[in-house]
Design a protein around this motif. Structure first.
Motif, mmCIF file in Angstrom:
data_model
loop_
_atom_site.group_PDB
_atom_site.id
_atom_site.type_symbol
_atom_site.label_atom_id
_atom_site.label_comp_id
_atom_site.label_asym_id
_atom_site.label_seq_id
_atom_site.Cartn_x
_atom_site.Cartn_y
_atom_site.Cartn_z
ATOM 1 N N GLY A 1 46.608 31.461 40.481
ATOM 2 C CA GLY A 1 46.249 32.697 39.774
ATOM 3 C C GLY A 1 46.165 32.460 38.273
ATOM 4 O O GLY A 1 45.979 31.336 37.811
ATOM 5 N N VAL A 2 46.286 33.550 37.511
ATOM 6 C CA VAL A 2 46.247 33.466 36.050
ATOM 7 C C VAL A 2 47.606 32.982 35.561
ATOM 8 O O VAL A 2 48.648 33.556 35.896
ATOM 9 C CB VAL A 2 45.889 34.837 35.426
ATOM 10 N N VAL A 3 47.597 31.904 34.779
ATOM 11 C CA VAL A 3 48.840 31.265 34.347
ATOM 12 C C VAL A 3 49.651 32.171 33.400
ATOM 13 O O VAL A 3 49.131 33.126 32.836
ATOM 14 C CB VAL A 3 48.561 29.919 33.638
ATOM 15 N N LEU A 4 50.916 31.812 33.230
ATOM 16 C CA LEU A 4 51.780 32.525 32.295
ATOM 17 C C LEU A 4 51.285 32.279 30.874
ATOM 18 O O LEU A 4 51.006 31.139 30.488
ATOM 19 C CB LEU A 4 53.218 32.028 32.442
ATOM 20 N N GLY A 5 51.184 33.350 30.110
ATOM 21 C CA GLY A 5 50.716 33.193 28.735
ATOM 22 C C GLY A 5 50.651 34.516 28.008
ATOM 23 O O GLY A 5 51.273 35.505 28.418
ATOM 24 N N ASN B 1 51.930 36.834 33.705
ATOM 25 C CA ASN B 1 51.013 36.069 34.552
ATOM 26 C C ASN B 1 50.639 36.930 35.746
ATOM 27 O O ASN B 1 51.252 37.983 35.976
ATOM 28 C CB ASN B 1 51.663 34.765 35.021
ATOM 29 N N THR B 2 49.645 36.497 36.513
ATOM 30 C CA THR B 2 49.248 37.206 37.730
ATOM 31 C C THR B 2 49.035 36.191 38.841
ATOM 32 O O THR B 2 48.183 35.306 38.724
ATOM 33 C CB THR B 2 47.939 37.995 37.519
ATOM 34 N N THR B 3 49.813 36.301 39.910
ATOM 35 C CA THR B 3 49.717 35.354 41.016
ATOM 36 C C THR B 3 48.731 35.849 42.068
ATOM 37 O O THR B 3 48.840 36.980 42.547
ATOM 38 C CB THR B 3 51.110 35.151 41.662
ATOM 39 N N ARG B 4 47.747 35.002 42.398
ATOM 40 C CA ARG B 4 46.810 35.291 43.483
ATOM 41 C C ARG B 4 46.056 34.019 43.822
ATOM 42 O O ARG B 4 45.640 33.288 42.917
ATOM 43 C CB ARG B 4 45.815 36.389 43.059
ATOM 44 N N ALA B 5 45.872 33.756 45.083
ATOM 45 C CA ALA B 5 45.286 32.484 45.523
ATOM 46 C C ALA B 5 43.761 32.521 45.617
ATOM 47 O O ALA B 5 43.167 31.821 46.436
ATOM 48 C CB ALA B 5 45.881 32.086 46.873
ATOM 49 N N ASP B 6 43.123 33.312 44.776
ATOM 50 C CA ASP B 6 41.667 33.380 44.788
ATOM 51 C C ASP B 6 41.194 33.529 43.340
ATOM 52 O O ASP B 6 41.773 34.312 42.592
ATOM 53 C CB ASP B 6 41.185 34.574 45.617
ATOM 54 N N PRO B 7 40.155 32.799 42.933
ATOM 55 C CA PRO B 7 39.709 32.880 41.541
ATOM 56 C C PRO B 7 39.155 34.243 41.136
ATOM 57 O O PRO B 7 38.942 34.505 39.951
ATOM 58 C CB PRO B 7 38.626 31.797 41.447
ATOM 59 N N ASP B 8 38.937 35.136 42.104
ATOM 60 C CA ASP B 8 38.476 36.491 41.782
ATOM 61 C C ASP B 8 39.504 37.244 40.931
ATOM 62 O O ASP B 8 39.193 38.287 40.366
ATOM 63 C CB ASP B 8 38.163 37.271 43.064
ATOM 64 N N ILE B 9 40.716 36.688 40.823
ATOM 65 C CA ILE B 9 41.727 37.261 39.936
ATOM 66 C C ILE B 9 41.198 37.312 38.496
ATOM 67 O O ILE B 9 41.594 38.167 37.704
ATOM 68 C CB ILE B 9 43.051 36.460 40.007
ATOM 69 N N LEU B 10 40.261 36.434 38.165
ATOM 70 C CA LEU B 10 39.643 36.466 36.827
ATOM 71 C C LEU B 10 38.861 37.760 36.626
ATOM 72 O O LEU B 10 38.885 38.356 35.542
ATOM 73 C CB LEU B 10 38.704 35.274 36.636
ATOM 74 N N ARG B 11 38.162 38.189 37.681
ATOM 75 C CA ARG B 11 37.366 39.433 37.583
ATOM 76 C C ARG B 11 38.286 40.641 37.450
ATOM 77 O O ARG B 11 38.064 41.512 36.600
ATOM 78 C CB ARG B 11 36.450 39.575 38.802
ATOM 79 N N THR B 12 39.332 40.709 38.293
ATOM 80 C CA THR B 12 40.233 41.867 38.236
ATOM 81 C C THR B 12 41.018 41.892 36.923
ATOM 82 O O THR B 12 41.403 42.944 36.441
ATOM 83 C CB THR B 12 41.185 41.903 39.445
ATOM 84 N N SER B 13 41.192 40.712 36.312
ATOM 85 C CA SER B 13 41.927 40.648 35.048
ATOM 86 C C SER B 13 41.036 40.893 33.829
ATOM 87 O O SER B 13 41.456 41.564 32.885
ATOM 88 C CB SER B 13 42.588 39.270 34.887
ATOM 89 N N PHE B 14 39.802 40.358 33.847
ATOM 90 C CA PHE B 14 39.018 40.316 32.612
ATOM 91 C C PHE B 14 37.660 41.020 32.641
ATOM 92 O O PHE B 14 36.988 41.070 31.611
ATOM 93 C CB PHE B 14 38.805 38.853 32.190
ATOM 94 N N SER B 15 37.232 41.549 33.777
ATOM 95 C CA SER B 15 35.939 42.240 33.802
ATOM 96 C C SER B 15 36.019 43.560 33.035
ATOM 97 O O SER B 15 36.956 44.342 33.219
ATOM 98 C CB SER B 15 35.499 42.518 35.240
ATOM 99 N N THR B 16 35.020 43.821 32.199
ATOM 100 C CA THR B 16 35.000 45.097 31.460
ATOM 101 C C THR B 16 34.551 46.241 32.373
ATOM 102 O O THR B 16 34.636 47.401 31.997
ATOM 103 C CB THR B 16 34.057 45.018 30.239
ATOM 104 N N GLN B 17 34.069 45.880 33.577
ATOM 105 C CA GLN B 17 33.606 46.913 34.508
ATOM 106 C C GLN B 17 34.748 47.487 35.353
ATOM 107 O O GLN B 17 34.557 48.449 36.099
ATOM 108 C CB GLN B 17 32.522 46.320 35.410
ATOM 109 N N LEU B 18 35.932 46.887 35.229
ATOM 110 C CA LEU B 18 37.110 47.385 35.957
ATOM 111 C C LEU B 18 38.065 48.003 34.951
ATOM 112 O O LEU B 18 37.640 48.608 33.975
ATOM 113 C CB LEU B 18 37.740 46.247 36.758
ATOM 114 N N ASN B 19 39.375 47.863 35.141
ATOM 115 C CA ASN B 19 40.329 48.517 34.240
ATOM 116 C C ASN B 19 40.254 47.983 32.800
ATOM 117 O O ASN B 19 40.471 48.715 31.843
ATOM 118 C CB ASN B 19 41.758 48.335 34.770
ATOM 119 N N ASN B 20 39.923 46.707 32.662
ATOM 120 C CA ASN B 20 39.792 46.066 31.351
ATOM 121 C C ASN B 20 41.042 46.285 30.481
ATOM 122 O O ASN B 20 40.962 46.743 29.341
ATOM 123 C CB ASN B 20 38.536 46.564 30.619
#
Length: 243
Positions: free
Chosen positions: A13-17, A162-181
């Protein structure tokens, strides 16, 4: 034996930072964000604060996440580059070492939560590393129960997590401006890469778009990766079939 076998499980998922609120006045400036990215010594944090074997982040995704790409060159520690970027953005070093622009100090507040014993010492190290390039950091602790609402409502300047998830789509849920942003990114080409990786069924195309999304996130310093989290599991030799 007490510890016959140790298995290190690295969280995908998205690393700690540091999650940056890109809409805040100081963090709207790409050069300031890039300076923060360059000023963080990830190896020092991993080696000083975390258990043996903890790896510094080499992308916004942990390397155990599918379609991870190695961006360690972009994430190399470079305090001279950080200082140069801040100078270029108009932040001049003050008498106390903290940079000043238009009469205001370069001060950031990092919001954090005591959900792990490593958080405070890691952030105190981050505080020292950023001070070394002229950025003053205030550490603001909140209750663990407030974490989700703080991030979802973007009620932070910088947040540690950080956000743990075993799929790279975590990037979309974390950084897409079309979602919660939550990190208030500006709309742009990152959105295209994130949408296309979610929509395609072609493995090669998805990998390409996920790599592109990681590159854009790091190169624009939309967030600041620090370390890959892991958990250690020790078991006896008598235990079998452990995944």
């Amino acid at each position: 034996g007490l510890r016959d076998y140790v298995n290190r499980n690295r969280f995908p998922g998205v690393v700690l930072g540091l999650g940056l609120n890109n809409s805040r006045p100081l963090l709207k400036d790409t050069k300031v964000r890039q300076a923060i990215l360059a000023a963080i010594d990830r190896k020092q944090i991993a080696d000083t604060v975390f258990p043996t074997g903890t790896q510094p982040a080499t992308s916004v995704l942990a390397h155990t996440t599918p379609d991870y790409t190695d961006l360690s060159t972009d994430l190399s520690f470079d305090s001279a580059k950080a200082k140069s970027l801040l100078e270029g953005a108009g932040w001049k070093e003050g008498s106390d070492g903290i940079r000043v622009k238009d009469g205001k100090k370069l001060r950031l507040t990092i919001t954090w939560f005591p959900n792990a014993a490593t958080n405070q010492p890691a952030l105190e190290l981050v505080q020292q590393q950023l001070k070394a390039v002229g950025i003053d950091v205030v550490l603001q602790q909140r209750q663990v129960s407030e974490f989700a609402t703080t991030v979802q409502s973007s009620d932070f300047e910088v947040v540690w997590g950080n956000t743990t998830r075993a799929d790279p789509d975590i990037l979309r849920t974390s950084f897409s401006t079309q979602l919660n942003n939550s990190y208030k990114l500006p709309a742009g080409s990152l959105d295209t890469a994130l949408s296309e990786q979610a929509a395609t069924t072609e493995t090669a195309k998805r990998k390409q778009r996920v790599e592109e999304a990681q590159e854009r996130t790091v190169q624009h310093a939309y967030s600041v990766p620090a370390v890959e989290l892991q958990t250690q599991l020790a078991v006896s030799k008598k235990v079998h079939s452990l995944d």
